[in-house]
Design a protein around this motif. Sequence first.
Motif, PDB file in Angstrom:
ATOM      1  N   LEU A  13     -12.658   0.213  12.277  1.00  0.00           N
ATOM      2  CA  LEU A  13     -10.599   0.066  12.476  1.00  0.00           C
ATOM      3  C   LEU A  13     -10.385   1.009  14.274  1.00  0.00           C
ATOM      4  CD1 LEU A  13      -9.125   2.568   9.579  1.00  0.00           C
ATOM      5  CD2 LEU A  13      -9.300  -0.560  10.480  1.00  0.00           C
ATOM      6  N   LEU A  17      -4.161   2.895  13.893  1.00  0.00           N
ATOM      7  CA  LEU A  17      -3.905   2.232  12.601  1.00  0.00           C
ATOM      8  C   LEU A  17      -4.130   3.015  10.819  1.00  0.00           C
ATOM      9  CD1 LEU A  17      -5.945  -1.423  13.185  1.00  0.00           C
ATOM     10  CD2 LEU A  17      -3.414  -1.030  13.541  1.00  0.00           C
ATOM     11  N   VAL A  19      -6.365   3.679   7.903  1.00  0.00           N
ATOM     12  CA  VAL A  19      -6.948   4.231   6.905  1.00  0.00           C
ATOM     13  C   VAL A  19      -7.087   4.580   5.572  1.00  0.00           C
ATOM     14  CG1 VAL A  19      -7.792   6.079   7.625  1.00  0.00           C
ATOM     15  CG2 VAL A  19      -9.427   4.723   7.203  1.00  0.00           C
TER      16      VAL A  19
END
Lengths: 112, 110
Positions: A13, A17, A19
């Motif tokens: 990633l 962002l 997860v």
Amino acid sequence: GDSVTQTEGLVTLTKGLPVMLNCTYQTTYSPFLFWYVQHLNEAPKLLLKSSTDNKRTEHQGFYATLHKSSSSFHLQKSSVQLSDSALYFCALSEPNYNVLYFGSGTKLTVEP
Amino acid sequence: EAAVTQSPRNKVAVTGGKVTLSCNQTNNHNNMYWYRQDTGHGLRLIHYSYGAGSTEKGDIPDGYKASRPSQENFSLILELATPSQTSVYFCASGDADTQYFGPGTRLLVL
């Protein structure tokens, strides 16, 4: 017997962002569920744990909710950092039986 | 924080040789564990102990023996080491619901 399944072996990633690392389990008991984190060349360390159904548990920005109805204990974080790059293990134990059953682990790599 | 130490940290052994991995904990935990870690398999339990003098088989005990001579010490013994036992070995001690891991021992069996 007891077992833990982590479906993602590798997750990559970009920093910032969200997860979610999946964890499902099989047991005939009412289990304790754990997430352990292992940074490169270090020992595994407890990240968080729970035995309470439908209650969110949090630590160091990570959180998970044990859902006994779906036998799941997914690990989530809203915004990953470079320092979150590590191997993450889900594990379970039965009540009064202090043995952990580990999943195969998910390697999380966070890129700039 | 819990303190678990392992020795040696790295070991090269020959096939058929005897290997002893040692673990010491200063937490006064009753329970101690030996795991091996291999890529794709996570952590697999070899032997564990509920206290001095006790040892129990875990999920993959074949080829390994364990010894718990005291509350603090727990050893893993490979009487006849094989290349398939090349791995990273972790010792842990635990209380009711949390295990604390040592730094690991890298074992290479040639």
